[in-house]
Write a protein that holds these residues in place. Structure first.
Motif, PDB file in Angstrom:
ATOM      1  N   GLU A  46       0.866  -1.183   0.000  1.00  0.00           N
ATOM      2  CA  GLU A  46       0.000   0.000   0.000  1.00  0.00           C
ATOM      3  C   GLU A  46       0.898   1.228   0.000  1.00  0.00           C
ATOM      4  OE1 GLU A  46      -2.880   0.430   3.173  1.00  0.00           O
ATOM      5  OE2 GLU A  46      -3.467   2.428   2.442  1.00  0.00           O
ATOM      6  N   VAL A  47       0.575   2.169  -0.882  1.00  0.00           N
ATOM      7  CA  VAL A  47       1.347   3.415  -0.966  1.00  0.00           C
ATOM      8  C   VAL A  47       0.815   4.379   0.094  1.00  0.00           C
ATOM      9  CG1 VAL A  47       1.923   5.387  -2.442  1.00  0.00           C
ATOM     10  CG2 VAL A  47       1.646   3.102  -3.454  1.00  0.00           C
ATOM     11  N   ALA A  54       1.444   8.184   1.897  1.00  0.00           N
ATOM     12  CA  ALA A  54       2.175   9.441   1.696  1.00  0.00           C
ATOM     13  C   ALA A  54       2.775   9.932   3.008  1.00  0.00           C
ATOM     14  CB  ALA A  54       1.225  10.495   1.131  1.00  0.00           C
ATOM     15  N   PHE A  86      -3.179  16.293  -5.264  1.00  0.00           N
ATOM     16  CA  PHE A  86      -2.379  15.525  -4.307  1.00  0.00           C
ATOM     17  C   PHE A  86      -2.204  14.079  -4.793  1.00  0.00           C
ATOM     18  CE2 PHE A  86      -2.791  12.523  -0.730  1.00  0.00           C
ATOM     19  CZ  PHE A  86      -1.568  12.739  -0.116  1.00  0.00           C
ATOM     20  N   PHE A 125      -9.339   9.546  -3.214  1.00  0.00           N
ATOM     21  CA  PHE A 125     -10.465  10.224  -2.568  1.00  0.00           C
ATOM     22  C   PHE A 125     -11.716   9.904  -3.384  1.00  0.00           C
ATOM     23  CE2 PHE A 125      -6.746  12.684  -1.408  1.00  0.00           C
ATOM     24  CZ  PHE A 125      -6.912  12.829  -0.045  1.00  0.00           C
ATOM     25  N   ARG A 136      -8.535  -1.969  10.922  1.00  0.00           N
ATOM     26  CA  ARG A 136      -7.689  -2.546  11.965  1.00  0.00           C
ATOM     27  C   ARG A 136      -8.349  -2.549  13.345  1.00  0.00           C
ATOM     28  NH1 ARG A 136      -4.463   2.220  11.126  1.00  0.00           N
ATOM     29  NH2 ARG A 136      -4.640   3.625  12.895  1.00  0.00           N
ATOM     30  N   GLN A 140      -7.689  -5.771  15.667  1.00  0.00           N
ATOM     31  CA  GLN A 140      -6.935  -5.631  16.911  1.00  0.00           C
ATOM     32  C   GLN A 140      -7.705  -6.115  18.137  1.00  0.00           C
ATOM     33  OE1 GLN A 140      -5.525  -1.605  16.584  1.00  0.00           O
ATOM     34  NE2 GLN A 140      -3.897  -2.243  15.188  1.00  0.00           N
ATOM     35  N   GLU A 197      -6.374  -5.569   7.852  1.00  0.00           N
ATOM     36  CA  GLU A 197      -5.423  -4.481   8.133  1.00  0.00           C
ATOM     37  C   GLU A 197      -5.035  -4.480   9.607  1.00  0.00           C
ATOM     38  OE1 GLU A 197      -5.945  -0.591   5.544  1.00  0.00           O
ATOM     39  OE2 GLU A 197      -7.676  -0.918   6.793  1.00  0.00           O
ATOM     40  N   GLY A 198      -3.903  -3.940   9.911  1.00  0.00           N
ATOM     41  CA  GLY A 198      -3.510  -3.652  11.296  1.00  0.00           C
ATOM     42  C   GLY A 198      -3.177  -4.870  12.122  1.00  0.00           C
ATOM     43  N   PHE A 202       1.766  -4.035  11.245  1.00  0.00           N
ATOM     44  CA  PHE A 202       3.117  -3.849  11.757  1.00  0.00           C
ATOM     45  C   PHE A 202       3.795  -5.190  12.052  1.00  0.00           C
ATOM     46  CE2 PHE A 202       2.075   0.600  13.628  1.00  0.00           C
ATOM     47  CZ  PHE A 202       2.054   1.120  12.337  1.00  0.00           C
ATOM     48  N   PRO A 246       5.454   0.226   7.309  1.00  0.00           N
ATOM     49  CA  PRO A 246       5.653   0.861   5.989  1.00  0.00           C
ATOM     50  C   PRO A 246       7.145   1.097   5.764  1.00  0.00           C
ATOM     51  CG  PRO A 246       3.881   1.938   7.187  1.00  0.00           C
ATOM     52  CD  PRO A 246       4.528   1.002   8.149  1.00  0.00           C
TER      53      PRO A 246
HETATM   54  N1  C2E Z   1      -1.700   0.990  14.588  1.00  0.00           N
HETATM   55  C1  C2E Z   1      -1.366   0.374  13.467  1.00  0.00           C
HETATM   56  N2  C2E Z   1      -1.381   1.068  12.298  1.00  0.00           N
HETATM   57  C2  C2E Z   1      -1.039   0.402  11.157  1.00  0.00           C
HETATM   58  C3  C2E Z   1      -0.674  -0.939  11.164  1.00  0.00           C
HETATM   59  N3  C2E Z   1      -0.403  -1.299   9.888  1.00  0.00           N
HETATM   60  C4  C2E Z   1      -0.575  -0.189   9.133  1.00  0.00           C
HETATM   61  N4  C2E Z   1      -0.956   0.844   9.881  1.00  0.00           N
HETATM   62  C5  C2E Z   1      -1.263   2.209   9.483  1.00  0.00           C
HETATM   63  O1  C2E Z   1      -2.581   2.219   9.023  1.00  0.00           O
HETATM   64  C6  C2E Z   1      -2.707   3.103   7.931  1.00  0.00           C
HETATM   65  C7  C2E Z   1      -3.171   2.329   6.760  1.00  0.00           C
HETATM   66  O2  C2E Z   1      -3.600   3.165   5.761  1.00  0.00           O
HETATM   67  P1  C2E Z   1      -5.118   3.583   5.535  1.00  0.00           P
HETATM   68  O3  C2E Z   1      -6.056   2.760   6.316  1.00  0.00           O
HETATM   69  O4  C2E Z   1      -5.328   3.673   4.080  1.00  0.00           O
HETATM   70  O5  C2E Z   1      -5.169   5.040   6.186  1.00  0.00           O
HETATM   71  C8  C2E Z   1      -4.404   6.073   5.618  1.00  0.00           C
HETATM   72  C9  C2E Z   1      -5.114   6.774   4.493  1.00  0.00           C
HETATM   73  O6  C2E Z   1      -6.487   6.871   4.743  1.00  0.00           O
HETATM   74  C10 C2E Z   1      -4.516   8.153   4.584  1.00  0.00           C
HETATM   75  N5  C2E Z   1      -3.441   8.241   3.596  1.00  0.00           N
HETATM   76  C11 C2E Z   1      -2.120   7.981   3.750  1.00  0.00           C
HETATM   77  N6  C2E Z   1      -1.478   8.195   2.579  1.00  0.00           N
HETATM   78  C12 C2E Z   1      -2.433   8.552   1.688  1.00  0.00           C
HETATM   79  C13 C2E Z   1      -2.418   8.907   0.298  1.00  0.00           C
HETATM   80  O7  C2E Z   1      -1.398   8.894  -0.377  1.00  0.00           O
HETATM   81  N7  C2E Z   1      -3.632   9.250  -0.292  1.00  0.00           N
HETATM   82  C14 C2E Z   1      -4.783   9.290   0.416  1.00  0.00           C
HETATM   83  N8  C2E Z   1      -5.915   9.622  -0.219  1.00  0.00           N
HETATM   84  N9  C2E Z   1      -4.835   8.968   1.718  1.00  0.00           N
HETATM   85  C15 C2E Z   1      -3.671   8.593   2.341  1.00  0.00           C
HETATM   86  O8  C2E Z   1      -4.000   8.343   5.861  1.00  0.00           O
HETATM   87  C16 C2E Z   1      -4.293   7.200   6.634  1.00  0.00           C
HETATM   88  C17 C2E Z   1      -3.241   6.959   7.662  1.00  0.00           C
HETATM   89  O9  C2E Z   1      -2.049   6.661   7.055  1.00  0.00           O
HETATM   90  P2  C2E Z   1      -0.809   6.218   7.913  1.00  0.00           P
HETATM   91  O10 C2E Z   1      -0.642   7.137   9.058  1.00  0.00           O
HETATM   92  O11 C2E Z   1       0.292   6.040   6.959  1.00  0.00           O
HETATM   93  O12 C2E Z   1      -1.248   4.871   8.507  1.00  0.00           O
HETATM   94  C18 C2E Z   1      -1.316   3.701   7.724  1.00  0.00           C
HETATM   95  C19 C2E Z   1      -0.420   2.638   8.308  1.00  0.00           C
HETATM   96  O13 C2E Z   1       0.832   3.136   8.739  1.00  0.00           O
HETATM   97  C20 C2E Z   1      -0.689  -1.648  12.419  1.00  0.00           C
HETATM   98  O14 C2E Z   1      -0.397  -2.839  12.527  1.00  0.00           O
HETATM   99  N10 C2E Z   1      -1.039  -0.948  13.534  1.00  0.00           N
END
Ligand code: C2E
Length: 536
Positions: free
Chosen positions: A304-305, A307, A334, A363, A447, A451, A482-483, A504, A509
């Motif tokens: 998963e990408v 940002a 973005f 989005f 997640r 969890q 997820e998670g 994790f 990531p």
């Molecule tokens: N506690 C916990 N967290 C875990 C675990 N595995 C993965 N995660 C986190 O959960 C988020 C997964 O991405 P998401 O649900 O799409 O949720 C993403 C997504 O909705 C948004 N986001 C991040 N990058 C982009 C992007 O490039 N474009 C868009 N539109 N949204 C983004 O921000 C959200 C949060 O991103 P991140 O902070 O990177 O947080 C990521 C990731 O670091 C785990 O085992 N435990």
């Protein structure tokens, strides 16, 4: 964060201090200018007095020059005494031995028993040839008179009080100097020696130079008057101006501090940082890649990408910048930045591992039929389709659009071989038919459900994981959990026959290089050795 705080404080503080400093200089200069005007008045007054005295002295020298050649007659001395009444600053008139510097008689003392000898080397320069000046000559015995000046021309000498500066205030520093016309040597004639030297230095300093005045318009410029006002006098005389001026100054500095600080805070707010970045090409954004594992084979299935943002004020988390991107309606710009960056990063990896899926968050508003045009013309997407990269469009469950709204987009995605996934499934209110009709390929269970799986106590969300998987299966859609953070969660997910896992426990990531190594290690069939590689 710390650098942001300090920048927001240091810059306004520097601006305020600069303004305060410039203001203080201006106040100082105005106050000193006022004192300078007082000094100039005093100088003019003293110069006038000295000029008058010079004129009187010249008149006397002229009046008695010829008759002095005839020696000390009573009649001449009588006339001289009378002339003294009209010249206040003249103490006496003397007749000297022609050719020598000996005073033979004076108007007041009469014929001297012993002639007073004026030392020739004590003579000071005068602009007029044949004229010599003595300061404080020895041998002339007048009661209550000090600092006498003797001007001699031929056999006649005028003895004056140098009362020129008598009207200056006691605290005033002053000096009268004479410069030898031939050698240029300067000597102190009267007053406090050193004032003229300080004056020379003060000319390099605009703050101090205003506290000095000089006038050399006396005796053809060889006699100069220097006056100096002290700092204490400036403070004593000009304190109302100094106090009021600096109060106004301080108020302006404080207002400026607040104004600049507010401006910077606004400018550096998350919203404006993100807006500026996206509008200028988004160099502050980078991507990290979280592996998604096929739980049946324990092999890497894709990533998963995600940002990341960092600028000179520090990093911002997605939780901070994603809402701003939406609020400012910069979602598509973005996503374009993230897409092109991710594809650039991943190209060499995908070339070696073309089977990998790349999930990108979209989005929902950018995926309706209205926007199909810009989707289908987007260079990154066209390029990904031409290279047959397996892109997966992740959309939040809360943003699922009805099949009607997505028809054209869906057709475009199918044509390109791209997939769609519902992100954070379980957190929205979608129903089975909605999910089925939107031709989704994957659902990602949020997640918060995963969890709860290893909690000892009964957990409501955990109990919903099974039914969610059933729903997905019934409409023929694959599931990603997820998670996943613990081994227990992983084994429970596996028991539930979930196809894909992300979390994790499997891998944080990863930066591009680390993800490349992860993919390579996976290809070497040893994914477990790289499960907890470098954090993002
Ligand atoms: N506690 C916990 N967290 C875990 C675990 N595995 C993965 N995660 C986190 O959960 C988020 C997964 O991405 P998401 O649900 O799409 O949720 C993403 C997504 O909705 C948004 N986001 C991040 N990058 C982009 C992007 O490039 N474009 C868009 N539109 N949204 C983004 O921000 C959200 C949060 O991103 P991140 O902070 O990177 O947080 C990521 C990731 O670091 C785990 O085992 N435990």
């Amino acid at each position: 964060m710390r650098s942001k705080v300090s920048r927001n404080t240091v810059i306004p503080l520097a601006a305020a201090l600069t303004v305060f400093g410039l203001g203080a200089i201006a106040v100082w200069l105005i106050a000193a200018q006022q004192l300078h005007a007082v000094l100039s008045d005093q100088k003019n007054y003293v110069v006038q007095k000295i000029s008058l005295e010079f004129r009187h002295r010249d008149e006397l020298l002229q009046d008695f020059a010829e008759r002095a050649n005839q020696g000390c007659s009573d009649k001449l001395l009588e006339e001289m005494r009378r002339a003294l009444f009209d010249h206040n600053s003249t103490r006496d008139i003397a007749i000297l031995d022609d050719g020598a510097n000996e005073i033979r008689c004076t108007a007041l003392l009469g014929a001297l028993e012993r002639p007073a000898l004026l030392q020739p080397e004590a003579g000071l320069p005068t602009p007029k040839e044949g004229r010599i000046v003595w300061m404080n000559p020895a041998g002339l015995d007048y009661p209550h008179s000090t600092n006498l000046v003797v001007f001699r021309e031929g056999p006649l000498a005028v003895i004056s009080y140098p009362a020129w500066t008598g009207d200056l205030p006691d605290y005033r520093r002053w000096e009268v100097t004479a410069t030898t016309p031939n050698s240029g040597t300067k000597v102190t004639v009267l007053g406090q020696s050193g004032v003229s030297g300080d004056y020379q230095w003060s000319r390099w300093n605009p703050f101090v130079s205003l506290l000095y005045v000089r006038s050399c318009e006396l005796e053809n410029g060889i006699i100069c008057l220097y006056l100096n006002a002290g700092l204490g006098e400036l403070a004593a005389n000009e304190w109302p101006l100094l106090v009021t001026g600096n109060l106004v100054n301080a108020t302006m500095a404080v207002l400026l501090f607040l104004q600049v600080r507010t401006h910077l805070l606004l400018r550096n707010s998350v919203g404006s940082r993100i807006r500026r970045s996206i509008r200028s090409g988004g160099v502050q954004f980078r991507c990290v890649y979280q592996p998604i594992i096929d739980l049946r084979s324990d092999r890497l299935s894709g990533c998963e990408v995600l940002a990341r943002y960092e600028d000179e004020y520090g990093p911002l988390s997605p939780a901070e910048f994603i809402p701003e991107v939406e609020r400012q309606q910069l979602t598509w710009a973005f996503t374009e930045i993230v897409l092109s960056r991710a594809l650039k990063d991943l190209e060499p990896i995908l070339d070696r591992h073309p089977e990998l899926n790349v999930s990108v968050n979209f989005f929902p508003g950018d995926l309706d039929d209205v926007h199909v045009e810009r989707l289908s013309t987007n260079p990154s997407l066209r390029w990904a389709a031409s290279r047959k990269f397996r892109l997966c469009f992740e959309i939040l469950e809360t943003g699922i659009l009805s099949a009607d709204h997505m028809q054209k987009v869906q057709r475009f995605l199918d044509r390109c071989g791209f997939l769609t996934a519902i992100d954070d499934f379980g957190t929205g209110y979608s129903n089975i038919s909605q999910v089925r009709d939107s031709h989704i390929n994957l659902i990602k269970i949020d997640r918060s459900f995963v969890q709860e799986l290893d909690r000892k106590l009964p957990a409501m969300r955990a109990s919903l994981v099974g039914p969610m998987i059933e729903i997905a299966r019934s409409i023929n859609v694959e599931v990603v959990a997820e998670g996943i953070e613990t081994e227990t969660q992983l084994s429970q997910i596996k028991e539930l026959k979930v196809r894909f896992g992300q979390g994790f426990f499997l891998s944080r990531p990863l930066e591009t290089d680390a993800f490349r190594d992860f993919a390579q290690a996976d290809r070497n069939n040893a994914p477990q050795t790289v499960v907890s590689m470098k954090r993002s």
